[in-house]
Every structure is written in C-alpha cells, then in structure tokens.
Scaffold this motif. Structure first.
Motif, PDB file in Angstrom:
ATOM      1  N   VAL A 334       0.832  -1.203   0.000  1.00  0.00           N
ATOM      2  CA  VAL A 334       0.000   0.000   0.000  1.00  0.00           C
ATOM      3  C   VAL A 334       0.870   1.257   0.000  1.00  0.00           C
ATOM      4  O   VAL A 334       0.607   2.211  -0.736  1.00  0.00           O
ATOM      5  N   THR A 335       1.917   1.240   0.816  1.00  0.00           N
ATOM      6  CA  THR A 335       2.806   2.406   0.900  1.00  0.00           C
ATOM      7  C   THR A 335       3.467   2.694  -0.445  1.00  0.00           C
ATOM      8  O   THR A 335       3.684   3.858  -0.814  1.00  0.00           O
ATOM      9  N   VAL A 343      -2.740   5.880  -1.993  1.00  0.00           N
ATOM     10  CA  VAL A 343      -2.817   5.037  -0.799  1.00  0.00           C
ATOM     11  C   VAL A 343      -4.265   4.845  -0.368  1.00  0.00           C
ATOM     12  O   VAL A 343      -4.701   3.722  -0.035  1.00  0.00           O
ATOM     13  N   THR A 346      -6.157   2.530  -2.835  1.00  0.00           N
ATOM     14  CA  THR A 346      -5.647   1.163  -2.727  1.00  0.00           C
ATOM     15  C   THR A 346      -6.208   0.490  -1.481  1.00  0.00           C
ATOM     16  O   THR A 346      -6.634  -0.678  -1.520  1.00  0.00           O
ATOM     17  N   ALA A 347      -6.218   1.229  -0.368  1.00  0.00           N
ATOM     18  CA  ALA A 347      -6.796   0.693   0.864  1.00  0.00           C
ATOM     19  C   ALA A 347      -8.279   0.375   0.668  1.00  0.00           C
ATOM     20  O   ALA A 347      -8.776  -0.654   1.149  1.00  0.00           O
ATOM     21  N   VAL A 351     -10.164  -3.274   1.135  1.00  0.00           N
ATOM     22  CA  VAL A 351     -11.320  -3.453   2.021  1.00  0.00           C
ATOM     23  C   VAL A 351     -12.506  -4.010   1.243  1.00  0.00           C
ATOM     24  O   VAL A 351     -13.214  -4.914   1.719  1.00  0.00           O
ATOM     25  N   LEU A 367      -7.480  -5.957   9.114  1.00  0.00           N
ATOM     26  CA  LEU A 367      -6.938  -4.947   8.210  1.00  0.00           C
ATOM     27  C   LEU A 367      -6.803  -3.556   8.811  1.00  0.00           C
ATOM     28  O   LEU A 367      -5.910  -2.795   8.407  1.00  0.00           O
ATOM     29  N   LEU A 371      -3.882  -0.923   7.764  1.00  0.00           N
ATOM     30  CA  LEU A 371      -4.141   0.155   6.816  1.00  0.00           C
ATOM     31  C   LEU A 371      -4.250   1.529   7.476  1.00  0.00           C
ATOM     32  O   LEU A 371      -3.845   2.531   6.875  1.00  0.00           O
ATOM     33  N   ALA A 375      -2.510   5.034   6.189  1.00  0.00           N
ATOM     34  CA  ALA A 375      -3.334   6.168   5.763  1.00  0.00           C
ATOM     35  C   ALA A 375      -2.991   7.420   6.565  1.00  0.00           C
ATOM     36  O   ALA A 375      -2.891   8.521   6.009  1.00  0.00           O
ATOM     37  N   PHE A 389     -13.212   3.303   5.948  1.00  0.00           N
ATOM     38  CA  PHE A 389     -12.969   1.867   6.117  1.00  0.00           C
ATOM     39  C   PHE A 389     -14.288   1.127   6.365  1.00  0.00           C
ATOM     40  O   PHE A 389     -14.579   0.107   5.724  1.00  0.00           O
TER      41      PHE A 389
END
Length: 452
Positions: A334-335, A343, A346-347, A351, A367, A371, A375, A389
């Motif tokens: 993710v980073t 980011v 992608t997160a 999810v 998660l 995450l 973030a 989220f």
C-alpha cells in the motif's frame, strides 16, 4: 516440510472449509490453532491472549447492550411505529413503501447498531407488505438486505465500538462521524430505489396526508426519544458509549413494560390501523411482559455469543499474521502506491474485496491495524479513515459470495439467495458512489466534530 509450506496447506484447507459452509469462527480458529503449532506457540499462549482481549475491553460491553436494545424495540412494537412513520412520509412517491423501508432501516439502525438485526427486523415486517403492494418479491428482499448496510454506520454502531477499541480512538467521536455518511447512504439507496420503481412501475401510491404524518410521528415518539437519548448523551459527553447503551436498554425495558400495562388498561387492539386509533392509543406501543424479557435477552445473548468469540480469535489471528510478516507485506504494498489518493484508493480496494469473502468484524480486526497507520502517514485523518474503512466494509454485506445481509434477507423472506443478487446491483452502485464521495470529502465525516 518447511513452515511456509505447512502454513500454505493449512490456509488452503480452511479456505475449502469456508467454501463448504463451515462458520467463519471455526475457520479462523482452525487456522490459528494450526499456525500456532507450526510456529511453536503453545495453546496456553492462545488462551491467555483470548482472555486478555476481554480483560482490557471495557468498551466492548456496549456491544451486547446495543444488540439487546434492538431486540427490545422490535419486540415492543417501537420498530413498527418507526416504519409506519417512514411510510407516511414517503408513500406518495413511486416506490414509496420500498423507500420507507430503507428509511426505517436508518431509524432502526440509530438504536440497534447491528446490520443483521436491521435487515431481519425490517425485512420480516415490510417484505410481506411490499409484495402485497405490487413490488417484485426479489426486489423487496434485496431492499431489506441493502437497507441493513447502514446498521454499522449510523450510530450507535457495534463495529465502530470494535474499531475504536482496536485503534485507541474515541468511540463517541466515531459515532458522531458516522451520522452524515450514514444518512447519505440511506438517501443514495432511496434514490436508486425510486429510479428502479419508476422504471418498473412498482408500488401503489398513497396520498400525502398531514394527519397521517403527524399521527404516525406521534406514535413513534418512543423510538425518536431513544434515538435522541443515545445521540444527545454521546454528543454532549454525558454518557460514554457503554453507559449510553446501558441507559437505552433501561429505557426500552421500562417503556416496553409500562406500554404493555397501559395497552391492556386501554383495551388496545394491536390489529387496528393508524386510521382507527386515537392519539391516546398511538401514544402507547404493544410492549412486552416481564416474563418475556428472559427470552428476549437469551436471543441477544446468542448473537453476542457469536460475535464475542469472533472478536477474540480474530485478535489472535492478527498477531499470527504479524509474526508471519503479512502485515509488513500488505503495508509495503500500500505504501508503495505513493501519495494521499493512491494510498487511500488502494486501501479502499483491499477493504472492498476483503468484504466480499469475510464479515466486517474480521475485516476490521485484521486490516484496520495495517491500513489505518499507513493512511495516517500520508495525511488521512484517523476519524475520517475509520468512516471510509467501515462504509467499505458495510458494502460487503451485499456483495457475493459472502454477503451476510443477503443470507439474512433470504432467511426472513424465503427468497433464495441467488435470486436476490440481480436486484442488489442498483443499491451497490449507489453505495459505492456515496463511499467515493465520503472518501473525497472529509468534511462529511468531520463536520459535526467541533475539535476537528
């Protein structure tokens, strides 16, 4: 055989069990026990960790209390009064009853905090009415399933309690942050519902009558009071979420018992419609007896008995994933996406796809600790990310192959699971649209928080 190979075989095995219908609690437990042996961890260690989750989890006490609240307002008849009010306001529109069921889901969620309870309660009450009113039975069941998604977003929310416990965030702030996004989810689904019903000509229209709106609003006063009590107590800081849950349970018990007595004294007929009832009769719901409370409590305890072990075993699963380096792998992936929006999206994708195969609870527990820090490192506000989220996790309730709300709706309506899928698509599109809007507009989550 190498440890990595053994863990891979264990993972494949439990995945097959999940596909065969083994409960997710047992699937995770089998994986945890198998991996513990491979990694040389003792069962004593696992037992200690399971116990430790609840020893330090005072905030989790709110979970069974809000579940009990949902069962109490359903049994007392308060939930029916809320749905009557929603229909009185929206029945003049094409698809008004279906839109009212979505509104009733939002109102019920504002007291119960549970997606499955919301779907089951509103679905069992309004699905037969919708079918009688000219709606397709598959669409009616899908509407109940979609409406239940707001059960974990509109406060009080059981999953917000878990998220706040895991990430050490103020649960009261999380509750307040969910108000506007939750309302937008309801409005977005109602818009999709209106469009589909206009295209298909579903639903009978009723005239918009001020007397009907006022009388049903008057009849739903106990529900409105319970919603206001929770939000006022948490927003002003008078109650912690756990205390608010306890106060609401106490209020619902008193209201149910007193209403039962008064309804008998007034010789109230539960089969009367709103037109036949006087304002005095509308003031009192059906209620329940003292002897019915143990049965209501037992039903709530059964649900809690499913959720609480799942929370505990998922925390242990999270620790094992950390030992295996899974968190580092996901974090690095993710980073590597780059800046703020890369980011964030992608997160969101992670999810979304996780929600397709897992319930929101294990998705959150596994998660969120991975995450959320990533973030935060690129500038996403922690409270804003929690809403992003969990809105994403809530969408998973109507996405196959898991789609918990679809199973619940199928169970209470009798419509087969696979026949619901087509009719969830408009709601899915609406929810994804709201999700993207919330992710791009932090003010929607933070506006009601004065310190943000």
């Amino acid at each position: 055989m190498a440890d990595g190979t053994l863990i891979t075989l264990i993972s494949i095995g439990v995945t097959l069990l999940f596909m065969l219908g083994v409960p997710v609690l047992l699937v995770i437990a089998y994986w945890v026990v198998g991996c513990s042996f491979v990694l040389g961890l003792t069962l004593d260690n696992m037992g200690a960790e399971l116990l430790n989750v609840f020893n330090k989890g005072f905030a989790l006490l709110a979970m069974p209390l809000f579940i009990l609240t949902g069962d109490l307002i359903n049994k007392s008849g308060i939930a029916r009064r809320l749905s009557d009010f929603a229909y009185a306001c929206l029945g003049w529109l094409r698809g008004g009853l279906a839109m009212a069921s979505l509104g009733a889901c939002g109102l019920f969620a504002a007291i119960s905090g549970s997606n499955s309870a919301t779907t089951a309660t509103i679905g069992s009450m309004l699905h037969p009415e919708m079918v009688k009113g000219g709606y397709d039975e598959r669409f009616s069941a899908a509407t109940a399933a979609a409406g239940g998604t707001v059960g974990i977003i509109i406060p009080p929310s059981i999953i917000f309690i878990v998220y706040g416990f895991l990430m050490n965030l103020p649960i009261s702030d999380l509750f307040v942050a969910g108000i506007i996004p939750g309302a937008l989810m309801v409005i977005g689904m109602q818009l999709a519902c209106w469009i589909i019903c206009r295209i298909n000509g579903w639903g009978y229209l009723i005239p918009l009558q001020l007397n009907r709106v006022l009388k049903t609003a008057f009849g739903a006063w106990l529900g409105f009071f319970a919603i206001g009590l929770v939000l006022w107590g948490i927003y002003t800081g008078k109650f912690s979420p756990t205390e608010a849950a306890g106060v609401t349970v106490g209020f619902c018990i008193i209201a149910g018992l007193v209403s039962w007595v008064l309804s008998r004294v007034m010789r109230q007929d539960p089969n009367k419609t709103w037109e036949d009832k006087s304002y005095g009769e509308m003031l009192v719901v059906e209620g329940f007896t003292l002897w019915q409370i143990p049965g209501i409590t037992m039903r709530s305890a059964e649900i809690t008995g499913i959720l609480a072990p799942l929370i505990a075993i998922s925390v242990v699963m999270q620790q094992i994933l950390s030992l295996l380096g899974a968190q580092q792998v996901i974090g690095d992936f993710v980073t590597a996406m780059g800046g703020y929006y890369a980011v964030l999206f992608t997160a969101m994708i992670i999810v979304f796809f996780s929600g397709m195969v897992l319930e929101s609870l294990p998705v959150t527990i596994i998660l969120a600790p991975i995450l959320a820090p990533i973030a935060s490192s690129v500038g996403v506000d922690p409270i804003h990310f929690s809403v992003i989220f969990l809105v994403g996790a809530s969408i998973g309730f109507i996405t196959p192959p898991y789609g918990l709300n679809l199973y619940v709706a199928s169970g209470v309506t009798g419509v087969p699971y696979f026949r619901l899928l087509r009719y969830t698509v408009p709601y899915l599109i609406a929810l994804i649209g709201v999700w993207i809007l919330v992710s791009l507009t932090p003010e929607l989550a933070l506006f009601l928080l004065p310190n943000r």
